[in-house]
Design a protein around this motif. Structure first.
Motif, PDB file in Angstrom:
ATOM      1  N   VAL A 445       0.841  -1.199   0.000  1.00 26.02           N
ATOM      2  CA  VAL A 445       0.000   0.000   0.000  1.00 26.02           C
ATOM      3  C   VAL A 445       0.874   1.247   0.000  1.00 26.02           C
ATOM      4  O   VAL A 445       0.662   2.181  -0.789  1.00 26.02           O
ATOM      5  N   CYS A 446       1.870   1.279   0.878  1.00 22.05           N
ATOM      6  CA  CYS A 446       2.717   2.470   0.974  1.00 22.05           C
ATOM      7  C   CYS A 446       3.554   2.666  -0.293  1.00 22.05           C
ATOM      8  O   CYS A 446       3.798   3.808  -0.708  1.00 22.05           O
ATOM      9  N   ARG A 447       3.963   1.580  -0.909  1.00 25.79           N
ATOM     10  CA  ARG A 447       4.750   1.689  -2.138  1.00 25.79           C
ATOM     11  C   ARG A 447       3.909   2.198  -3.306  1.00 25.79           C
ATOM     12  O   ARG A 447       4.376   2.979  -4.146  1.00 25.79           O
ATOM     13  N   GLU A 448       2.639   1.772  -3.357  1.00 25.52           N
ATOM     14  CA  GLU A 448       1.797   2.110  -4.503  1.00 25.52           C
ATOM     15  C   GLU A 448       1.073   3.444  -4.355  1.00 25.52           C
ATOM     16  O   GLU A 448       0.571   3.987  -5.337  1.00 25.52           O
ATOM     17  N   ALA A 449       1.000   3.981  -3.147  1.00 27.28           N
ATOM     18  CA  ALA A 449       0.340   5.277  -2.954  1.00 27.28           C
ATOM     19  C   ALA A 449       1.213   6.396  -3.496  1.00 27.28           C
ATOM     20  O   ALA A 449       2.398   6.497  -3.166  1.00 27.28           O
ATOM     21  N   SER A 450       0.626   7.221  -4.329  1.00 27.24           N
ATOM     22  CA  SER A 450       1.349   8.364  -4.897  1.00 27.24           C
ATOM     23  C   SER A 450       1.230   9.574  -3.980  1.00 27.24           C
ATOM     24  O   SER A 450       0.409   9.600  -3.051  1.00 27.24           O
ATOM     25  N   GLU A 451       2.039  10.580  -4.263  1.00 30.11           N
ATOM     26  CA  GLU A 451       1.982  11.806  -3.476  1.00 30.11           C
ATOM     27  C   GLU A 451       0.586  12.413  -3.551  1.00 30.11           C
ATOM     28  O   GLU A 451       0.004  12.545  -4.629  1.00 30.11           O
ATOM     29  N   GLY A 452       0.010  12.751  -2.400  1.00 35.61           N
ATOM     30  CA  GLY A 452      -1.331  13.325  -2.340  1.00 35.61           C
ATOM     31  C   GLY A 452      -2.420  12.305  -2.128  1.00 35.61           C
ATOM     32  O   GLY A 452      -3.564  12.671  -1.801  1.00 35.61           O
ATOM     33  N   ASP A 453      -2.117  11.012  -2.321  1.00 34.28           N
ATOM     34  CA  ASP A 453      -3.108   9.967  -2.054  1.00 34.28           C
ATOM     35  C   ASP A 453      -3.325   9.816  -0.546  1.00 34.28           C
ATOM     36  O   ASP A 453      -2.509  10.267   0.270  1.00 34.28           O
ATOM     37  N   VAL A 454      -4.437   9.166  -0.193  1.00 38.76           N
ATOM     38  CA  VAL A 454      -4.770   8.910   1.212  1.00 38.76           C
ATOM     39  C   VAL A 454      -4.864   7.407   1.421  1.00 38.76           C
ATOM     40  O   VAL A 454      -5.404   6.684   0.580  1.00 38.76           O
ATOM     41  N   ILE A 455      -4.342   6.923   2.546  1.00 39.43           N
ATOM     42  CA  ILE A 455      -4.403   5.506   2.906  1.00 39.43           C
ATOM     43  C   ILE A 455      -5.327   5.344   4.104  1.00 39.43           C
ATOM     44  O   ILE A 455      -5.207   6.079   5.093  1.00 39.43           O
ATOM     45  N   LEU A 456      -6.229   4.387   4.017  1.00 39.20           N
ATOM     46  CA  LEU A 456      -7.143   4.073   5.119  1.00 39.20           C
ATOM     47  C   LEU A 456      -6.952   2.620   5.525  1.00 39.20           C
ATOM     48  O   LEU A 456      -7.055   1.716   4.692  1.00 39.20           O
ATOM     49  N   LEU A 457      -6.700   2.387   6.795  1.00 42.81           N
ATOM     50  CA  LEU A 457      -6.566   1.044   7.356  1.00 42.81           C
ATOM     51  C   LEU A 457      -7.822   0.731   8.150  1.00 42.81           C
ATOM     52  O   LEU A 457      -8.199   1.507   9.043  1.00 42.81           O
ATOM     53  N   ILE A 458      -8.484  -0.390   7.844  1.00 46.20           N
ATOM     54  CA  ILE A 458      -9.701  -0.760   8.572  1.00 46.20           C
ATOM     55  C   ILE A 458      -9.664  -2.239   8.929  1.00 46.20           C
ATOM     56  O   ILE A 458      -9.007  -3.042   8.284  1.00 46.20           O
ATOM     57  N   GLY A 459     -10.417  -2.592   9.962  1.00 45.17           N
ATOM     58  CA  GLY A 459     -10.507  -3.980  10.395  1.00 45.17           C
ATOM     59  C   GLY A 459     -10.229  -4.088  11.881  1.00 45.17           C
ATOM     60  O   GLY A 459      -9.753  -3.144  12.524  1.00 45.17           O
ATOM     61  N   ALA A 460     -10.481  -5.273  12.419  1.00 49.71           N
ATOM     62  CA  ALA A 460     -10.334  -5.474  13.861  1.00 49.71           C
ATOM     63  C   ALA A 460      -8.953  -6.030  14.189  1.00 49.71           C
ATOM     64  O   ALA A 460      -7.934  -5.418  13.888  1.00 49.71           O
ATOM     65  N   GLN A 461      -8.908  -7.232  14.784  1.00 48.90           N
ATOM     66  CA  GLN A 461      -7.639  -7.752  15.306  1.00 48.90           C
ATOM     67  C   GLN A 461      -6.557  -7.857  14.233  1.00 48.90           C
ATOM     68  O   GLN A 461      -5.374  -7.631  14.505  1.00 48.90           O
ATOM     69  N   GLY A 462      -6.932  -8.200  13.018  1.00 48.18           N
ATOM     70  CA  GLY A 462      -5.950  -8.372  11.961  1.00 48.18           C
ATOM     71  C   GLY A 462      -5.265  -7.093  11.529  1.00 48.18           C
ATOM     72  O   GLY A 462      -4.230  -7.131  10.853  1.00 48.18           O
ATOM     73  N   MET A 463      -5.805  -5.934  11.910  1.00 47.99           N
ATOM     74  CA  MET A 463      -5.190  -4.651  11.566  1.00 47.99           C
ATOM     75  C   MET A 463      -4.607  -3.945  12.793  1.00 47.99           C
ATOM     76  O   MET A 463      -3.927  -2.925  12.663  1.00 47.99           O
ATOM     77  N   ASP A 464      -4.829  -4.498  13.978  1.00 45.29           N
ATOM     78  CA  ASP A 464      -4.397  -3.820  15.208  1.00 45.29           C
ATOM     79  C   ASP A 464      -2.906  -3.460  15.240  1.00 45.29           C
ATOM     80  O   ASP A 464      -2.553  -2.378  15.699  1.00 45.29           O
ATOM     81  N   PRO A 465      -1.987  -4.335  14.771  1.00 43.13           N
ATOM     82  CA  PRO A 465      -0.562  -3.998  14.898  1.00 43.13           C
ATOM     83  C   PRO A 465      -0.032  -3.091  13.802  1.00 43.13           C
ATOM     84  O   PRO A 465       1.184  -2.844  13.743  1.00 43.13           O
ATOM     85  N   ALA A 466      -0.884  -2.597  12.913  1.00 42.32           N
ATOM     86  CA  ALA A 466      -0.424  -1.891  11.717  1.00 42.32           C
ATOM     87  C   ALA A 466       0.460  -0.687  12.042  1.00 42.32           C
ATOM     88  O   ALA A 466       1.497  -0.470  11.406  1.00 42.32           O
ATOM     89  N   GLU A 467       0.057   0.127  13.008  1.00 49.78           N
ATOM     90  CA  GLU A 467       0.820   1.345  13.294  1.00 49.78           C
ATOM     91  C   GLU A 467       2.251   1.018  13.661  1.00 49.78           C
ATOM     92  O   GLU A 467       3.195   1.717  13.259  1.00 49.78           O
ATOM     93  N   GLY A 468       2.450  -0.052  14.425  1.00 55.25           N
ATOM     94  CA  GLY A 468       3.795  -0.459  14.786  1.00 55.25           C
ATOM     95  C   GLY A 468       4.638  -0.844  13.590  1.00 55.25           C
ATOM     96  O   GLY A 468       5.815  -0.477  13.474  1.00 55.25           O
ATOM     97  N   PHE A 469       4.039  -1.601  12.639  1.00 53.73           N
ATOM     98  CA  PHE A 469       4.747  -1.982  11.425  1.00 53.73           C
ATOM     99  C   PHE A 469       5.140  -0.761  10.603  1.00 53.73           C
ATOM    100  O   PHE A 469       6.218  -0.698  10.017  1.00 53.73           O
ATOM    101  N   LEU A 470       4.214   0.194  10.521  1.00 53.53           N
ATOM    102  CA  LEU A 470       4.425   1.348   9.645  1.00 53.53           C
ATOM    103  C   LEU A 470       5.620   2.196  10.083  1.00 53.53           C
ATOM    104  O   LEU A 470       6.217   2.889   9.257  1.00 53.53           O
ATOM    105  N   LYS A 471       5.994   2.134  11.347  1.00 51.88           N
ATOM    106  CA  LYS A 471       7.141   2.903  11.814  1.00 51.88           C
ATOM    107  C   LYS A 471       8.419   2.465  11.110  1.00 51.88           C
ATOM    108  O   LYS A 471       9.367   3.252  10.963  1.00 51.88           O
ATOM    109  N   ASP A 472       8.458   1.202  10.681  1.00 53.06           N
ATOM    110  CA  ASP A 472       9.634   0.682   9.977  1.00 53.06           C
ATOM    111  C   ASP A 472       9.470   0.727   8.470  1.00 53.06           C
ATOM    112  O   ASP A 472      10.429   0.404   7.742  1.00 53.06           O
ATOM    113  N   ILE A 473       8.277   1.089   7.979  1.00 49.37           N
ATOM    114  CA  ILE A 473       8.007   1.048   6.548  1.00 49.37           C
ATOM    115  C   ILE A 473       8.101   2.429   5.904  1.00 49.37           C
ATOM    116  O   ILE A 473       8.650   2.594   4.823  1.00 49.37           O
ATOM    117  N   ILE A 474       7.545   3.432   6.603  1.00 47.41           N
ATOM    118  CA  ILE A 474       7.489   4.770   5.994  1.00 47.41           C
ATOM    119  C   ILE A 474       8.612   5.681   6.499  1.00 47.41           C
ATOM    120  O   ILE A 474       9.252   5.404   7.498  1.00 47.41           O
TER     121      ILE A 474
END
Length: 474
Positions: A445-474
């Protein structure tokens, strides 16, 4: 209270000893943290658990499912074990007992409904706390403590008062539908509200979730409609929800709406600001968020605090200073612009995508990463996929995650859940990319999003750790 009175109150049968093992402290707890004289409530217990309880001088054990020699061990060591048909009756009794003995003078409010419970509860808590009162809430970011499956809330109340002193207010989130091992705890919301002895009740909305425990919107309505019978004084109702407005209540009703209502003292509505008693008490720029469904939560929280007697100026200051719970349309990155929301049922998904699209600049794309709900059944995943279809347009790119790298054994996406998601999307010609692992989803998602695009993360337990992962991705 003696052990027979306790057993009678929870429709239980006494096995082993017919008197308390040691004098009862008044606290209902879990086995691991219980001590001399406490009572333990467990959904199931085996012979080793009975031995452990006896070794800790616990006053009594209550269980719905004695197994692996538990009954025989209780008889052998003459230990009091109460067996119940419905563990929720024991947990409700524990909660009522805890409030009666540890917080008898507090004013109490319960919040129930399908969506918005946690935000509304947390906002009410913040307003009261910000006003300088002693207040406790059971709400956390994952809504794990809003049930009668165990004595968690009873334990929270007792522990808070013992450690920090008397409470002025209790703000208790109540699961509108609850069950255990696929079996519905019928009338759960009413039982919990009644145990809290709430002065004020809030019903946010009525929609589909917990598929399998309930299978129609009428069943959800039936679970919620008895709640007003447990409320002592005032009820805060979502005027914009047709099913909520079908609830028959003779309480002092406050109505909240995103549409203008008349200016009677019990109406709170949004009309270029939050309006109460004919006056704007909060301007749009003073609100902590401006999305439709979160403003509904603000209206409900304001109504509850007014009903509790909190000063209007304290309410204003509490709303203005509020910081939302984790994963409640949280902005977790500016570049790229990423929002994270706990949306995990059809109404939540549609509302969150609708608000996110408003933030996408013209000519740009909303990238939606959705975690499939694991071990929740085919029906809820079918409805969630249909909600994505209903929300979809040409400005959305969709990514799905089974999140097998992060979920525990209670949240694994099984083949049938994944397949129904795919089937609904394919049948409606909705393109998507699926990933087994959450980290691969986020990297793509982060690789394919262009400048000015918006990313939305949704879901329950399967999305809970996302913020932690993103610290190492972006």
């Amino acid at each position: 209270m003696n052990i027979q009175e306790l057993a009678n109150s929870i429709n239980g049968q006494i096995k082993g000893a017919d008197e308390f093992f040691t004098d009862f402290t008044g606290r209902f707890l879990f086995l691991n943290n219980a001590d001399n004289g406490d009572i333990v409530i467990r959904h199931w217990i085996n012979d080793k658990g009975v031995e452990m309880a006896a070794s800790k001088n616990i006053s009594c054990l209550i269980t719905q499912n004695p197994k692996d020699g538990a009954l025989e061990k209780a008889e052998e060591i003459n230990f009091p074990l109460i067996v119940v048909d419905k563990i929720e009756l024991a947990s409700a009794y524990a909660l009522k007992h805890a409030i009666s003995n540890f917080s008898p003078d507090s004013k109490n409010v319960i919040i129930t409904g399908t969506n918005g419970k946690s935000t509304t509860s947390h906002l009410i808590y913040h307003i009261i706390d910000n006003a300088g009162f002693r207040v406790l809430t059971n709400t956390d970011s994952e809504s794990e403590f809003n049930t009668l499956i165990d004595p968690m809330v009873a334990n929270m109340v007792a522990s808070e008062v013992i450690e920090k002193g008397p409470l002025d207010y209790l703000v208790i989130e109540v699961s509108e539908v609850q069950g255990w091992l696929g079996n519905l705890m019928k009338n759960h919301a009413y039982l919990m509200a009644d145990a809290v002895s709430a002065n004020v009740g809030v019903i946010t909305n009525i929609a589909m979730d917990h598929i399998g425990l309930v299978n129609s919107i009428d069943e959800v309505f039936n679970e919620i409609q008895a709640v007003p019978n447990a409320i002592k004084d005032s009820l805060i109702l979502n005027h914009d929800d047709e099913l909520v407005m079908r609830i028959d209540s003779s309480k002092n009703n406050f109505y909240c709406s995103m549409n203008k209502l008349d200016d009677s003292k019990n109406n709170i509505y949004y009309d270029d600001g939050v309006v109460y008693d004919g006056e704007v008490i909060l301007r749009p720029e003073e609100l902590p968020f401006n999305s439709y469904h979160f403003i509904q939560n603000i209206l409900s929280a304001v109504g509850a605090c007014i009903a509790l007697g909190i000063d209007i100026e304290d309410i204003r200051e509490g709303v203005k200073s509020y910081k939302s719970l984790n994963r409640r349309f949280s902005r977790i990155s500016e570049d790229p612009l990423i929002f994270d929301d706990f949306a995990h049922n059809p109404d939540g998904i549609k509302a969150t995508i609708k608000e996110s699209l408003k933030l996408v600049p013209e000519g740009k794309t909303l990238h939606v990463a959705c975690a499939i709900r694991g071990s929740r059944g085919v029906d809820i995943n079918k409805l969630n996929a249909e909600a994505l279809v209903e929300s979809f347009n040409d400005n959305i790119e969709l990514y799905l995650s089974s999140s097998i790298d992060v979920v525990d054994n209670l949240n694994v996406v099984i083949d049938e859940e994944r397949e129904i998601f795919f089937e609904v999307l394919n049948r409606n010609n909705i393109g998507f990319k699926h990933f087994d692992n959450l980290v691969d989803t986020l990297e793509t998602v982060c690789r394919e999003a262009s400048e000015g695009d918006v990313i939305l993360l949704i879901g329950a337990q399967g999305m809970d750790p996302a913020e932690g992962f993103l610290k190492d991705i972006i």
